[in-house]
Design an enzyme around this catalytic site. Structure first.
Site, PDB file in Angstrom:
ATOM      1  N   GLY A 158      38.775  31.070  38.087  1.00 39.36           N
ATOM      2  CA  GLY A 158      37.868  32.463  38.307  1.00 39.36           C
ATOM      3  C   GLY A 158      37.811  33.533  37.353  1.00 39.36           C
ATOM      4  O   GLY A 158      38.814  33.476  36.393  1.00 39.36           O
ATOM      5  N   GLY A 206      35.770  41.199  36.776  1.00 36.25           N
ATOM      6  CA  GLY A 206      35.626  42.492  35.813  1.00 36.25           C
ATOM      7  C   GLY A 206      36.871  42.821  35.277  1.00 36.25           C
ATOM      8  O   GLY A 206      36.867  43.462  33.713  1.00 36.25           O
ATOM      9  N   MET A 207      38.023  42.375  35.731  1.00 37.08           N
ATOM     10  CA  MET A 207      39.398  42.930  35.253  1.00 37.08           C
ATOM     11  C   MET A 207      40.528  41.928  34.708  1.00 37.08           C
ATOM     12  O   MET A 207      41.177  42.243  34.039  1.00 37.08           O
ATOM     13  CB  MET A 207      40.094  43.813  36.190  1.00 37.08           C
ATOM     14  N   LYS A 251      46.726  35.942  37.626  1.00 33.80           N
ATOM     15  CA  LYS A 251      45.798  36.734  36.987  1.00 33.80           C
ATOM     16  C   LYS A 251      46.090  37.428  35.919  1.00 33.80           C
ATOM     17  O   LYS A 251      47.134  38.086  35.645  1.00 33.80           O
ATOM     18  CB  LYS A 251      45.347  37.788  38.216  1.00 33.80           C
ATOM     19  N   ASP A 258      38.946  49.028  47.274  1.00 30.77           N
ATOM     20  CA  ASP A 258      37.715  48.295  46.672  1.00 30.77           C
ATOM     21  C   ASP A 258      37.762  47.147  47.490  1.00 30.77           C
ATOM     22  O   ASP A 258      37.591  45.920  46.789  1.00 30.77           O
ATOM     23  CB  ASP A 258      38.259  47.639  45.044  1.00 30.77           C
TER      24      ASP A 258
END
Length: 615
Positions: A17, A20-21, A39, A133
């Site tokens: 995946g 945006g970050m 990540k 968020d």
């Protein structure tokens, strides 16, 4: 990037995946032998030193909390210019994907998801962490339906550093609270607003506000009111619409003040069986009323006609003929007035009585009966029947409907399910669908909620659906690593964690020796509930062959002498293969034997200095 090993530990398997970050990879922790998610921050974030420090601090803070509905953070690290965060790997899909595929979701499914989101948010809030968020992209759903909220650390780091790149608002503006859009101080109600927006989208398939630009959407959150959810989906109960409306109120003080309050409101809907009171419908039968005579003088419409003598003779003859014919046909009845009995069945009492009275008949109620067909206080039957001729003043006997025979549903909440079934049978009711959930308030086997509710009037034979407690949710423990261990050691570890060994199969293996575990169906490190089960494969050999690797170690100059110890961990377990004293700055050469794959750890004066991979 695929195949790279970060921090000498996390082997990247495949990209799964991108947001945006960060870019997300499925990876294997080579030390704990478990699958994780890694990540990796994108360059625009990794190059900002203040953000990286904030990110590291917040991610480690989140890593100290543990909850079944929060994605666990295991580690935060750096490899050269790469900054990464290691998290629990979720085998499933995001809520965003589910909404795109199936929206609007079924009401019960959406409420279940919202309850678990609220559980996660409340737990984090109690630990002093506000997400800021919350959106479907950050909510993951496992293949068995468990909801996991992700990115607490990243969201806090971004908002805390107030970073904006490319003149874009960071995060998804479709779920942003009005105070967040205005840049005002935030409290826990900002996450509640976002959770309300998510519930709105699950049930309608649309976000509360949409526009061509993010700025316009943010302004709509501040100033506009969203379209009522029920106008788009009539299946949404009014009580659930009220929960959504309260959670996305423009004023934080008017929202639920804690995520637990919102969760309890949703649970209350569950506890009431999900029903909405709509009132009792009356019988749809249309009653045809007799025409009502209009008042007024119609004498002007009648005109007298002049009768001739011949007409008088003819009239007298006709009357005489009718008189004699009546005597012949009617006999004794001729001297009493008779009327045809009207049909009063399915009329209400008042209308039937008026109809009979107008004809000189008398209505007498001789009884009442239950009826599913005839409404309460309406006529079921009459005697004599309709169209029979009777004399005026005759008594017309009628039976009145009591309506459907209704039974009052007993209250079975808080009692054992077996006793509840008996109480229902005694009331001529049936035990319907039984769902089980974990509940801290009710003990295992007790009824949490029922549908229909207690004291509701229903027909005999109706099924009462119930929700039954499975008791308090069991503690969650990490699945121990069993690979490479003997069956005896594996059993001991499982017993210590209260995990059941459900099955053992045997296979040949060149990687593990006989009686060693070669694989397990639940990976090491995965959080499972106590009492869960695992299956293993046990090696029957022949096992790995011996290999040798030469190690070269350059000793430092900080101390005069060093005690050099080398320990090998491989398919045969752990053992010490080298133990000697050396002077500072010596070059130490050692050959180590190993089986399969493993590692060699070098200790200098009792302190781990370096690790060599053996493969």
């Amino acid at each position: 990037m695929k195949g790279r090993i970060l921090g000498d530990r996390y082997e990247l398997i495949e990209k799964v995946g991108e947001g945006g970050m960060a870019i997300v990879y499925k990876a294997r922790c080579r030390i704990l032998d478990r699958i994780v998610a890694v990540k990796i921050l994108k360059n625009e974030y990794a190059n900002d030193a203040s953000f990286v420090e904030k990110f590291r601090t917040e991610a480690l803070s989140v890593g100290r909390i543990s909850h079944p509905n929060i994605v666990n953070v295991y580690d935060v690290g750096q490899d050269d210019e790469i900054y990464f965060i290691v998290m629990e790997y979720i085998d499933g899909q995001s809520l965003n994907e589910l909404i795109r595929q199936s929206a609007p979701l079924e009401v019960e499914q959406a409420i279940d998801i919202a309850i678990m989101i609220c559980d996660a948010i409340h737990h984090a809030h109690e630990k002093g962490i506000i997400h800021r968020d919350i959106k479907p992209h950050n909510i993951l759903i496992t293949n068995d339906g468990m909801v996991k909220v992700a990115d607490f650390g990243i969201a806090r780091a971004i908002n805390g550093a107030t970073i904006t790149y490319g003149k874009n608002i960071v995060g998804s503006v479709h779920y942003i609270s009005p105070e967040q859009a205005k840049g005002e101080p935030l409290d826990r109600t900002t996450d509640i607003y976002s959770a309300g927006c998510v519930l709105y989208e699950m049930l309608t398939g649309r976000v509360p506000f949409e526009a061509e630009s993010p700025i316009t959407v943010a302004l709509k959150h501040i100033h506009d009111e969203p379209v009522a959810p029920r106008s788009m989906n009539q299946d949404i109960p009014a009580s659930i619409e009220a929960i959504i409306t309260k959670s996305i109120d423009k004023h934080p003080s008017q929202r639920y003040q804690t995520a637990q309050e919102m969760r309890n409101a949703l649970l209350n809907y569950h506890s009431q069986g999900g029903a909405e009171y709509t009132g009792r419908r009356r019988n749809d039968r249309t009653i045809i009323m007799a025409p009502v005579d209009c008042e007024g003088d119609d004498s002007d419409m009648r005109k007298k006609k002049k009768i001739t003598p011949l007409g008088i003779v003819l009239m007298i003859a006709a009357i005489l003929g009718l008189f004699l014919g009546g005597i012949y046909v009617l006999g004794d009845n001729f001297f009493g007035d008779e009327v045809a009995v009207p049909n009063v069945e399915e009329m209400n009492i008042k209308e039937a009585n008026e109809t009979l009275s107008d004809l000189g008949l008398v209505m007498t109620v001789i009884g009442e009966e239950s009826s599913d067909e005839i409404e309460k206080d309406f006529i079921i039957s009459q005697d004599p029947s309709a169209e029979r001729n009777v004399k005026a003043g005759r008594e017309i006997k009628v039976i009145i409907s009591k309506g459907s025979e209704l039974i009052t549903v007993p209250n079975i909440r808080g009692i054992d399910i077996q006793e509840a079934a008996v109480r229902l049978r005694n009331k001529d009711l049936e035990l319907g669908k039984t769902d089980k959930i974990f509940d801290a308030k009710y003990k295992e086997g007790l009824v949490i909620s029922q549908d229909p509710y207690a004291n509701t009037e229903v027909k005999p034979g109706v099924s009462v659906d119930v929700m039954v407690s499975k008791g308090e949710r069991p503690e969650r423990v990490k699945m121990p690593g069993l690979v490479g261990r003997t069956l005896e050691d594996a059993n001991k570890l499982l017993n210590e964690s209260n995990i059941i060994l459900a099955g053992v199969t045997k296979e040949e293996s060149i990687a593990f020796f006989e009686n060693q575990v070669s694989s397990q169906d639940v990976a090491s490190g995965v959080l499972v509930e106590e009492g869960s089960s695992v299956r293993i494969v046990l090696s029957t050999g022949p096992g790995p062959t011996a290999q040798i690797k030469s190690l070269e170690i350059k000793l430092p100059s900080d101390q005069e002498y060093y005690k050099v110890v080398i320990r090998v961990t491989d398919a045969r377990g752990q053992r010490e293969v080298y133990n000697m004293m050396h002077q500072a700055e010596d070059n130490v050469f050692a050959g180590v034997n190993y089986f399969g794959t493993g590692r060699a750890e070098v200790f200098l004066n009792g302190i781990l200095d370096k690790t060599f991979e053996l493969n």
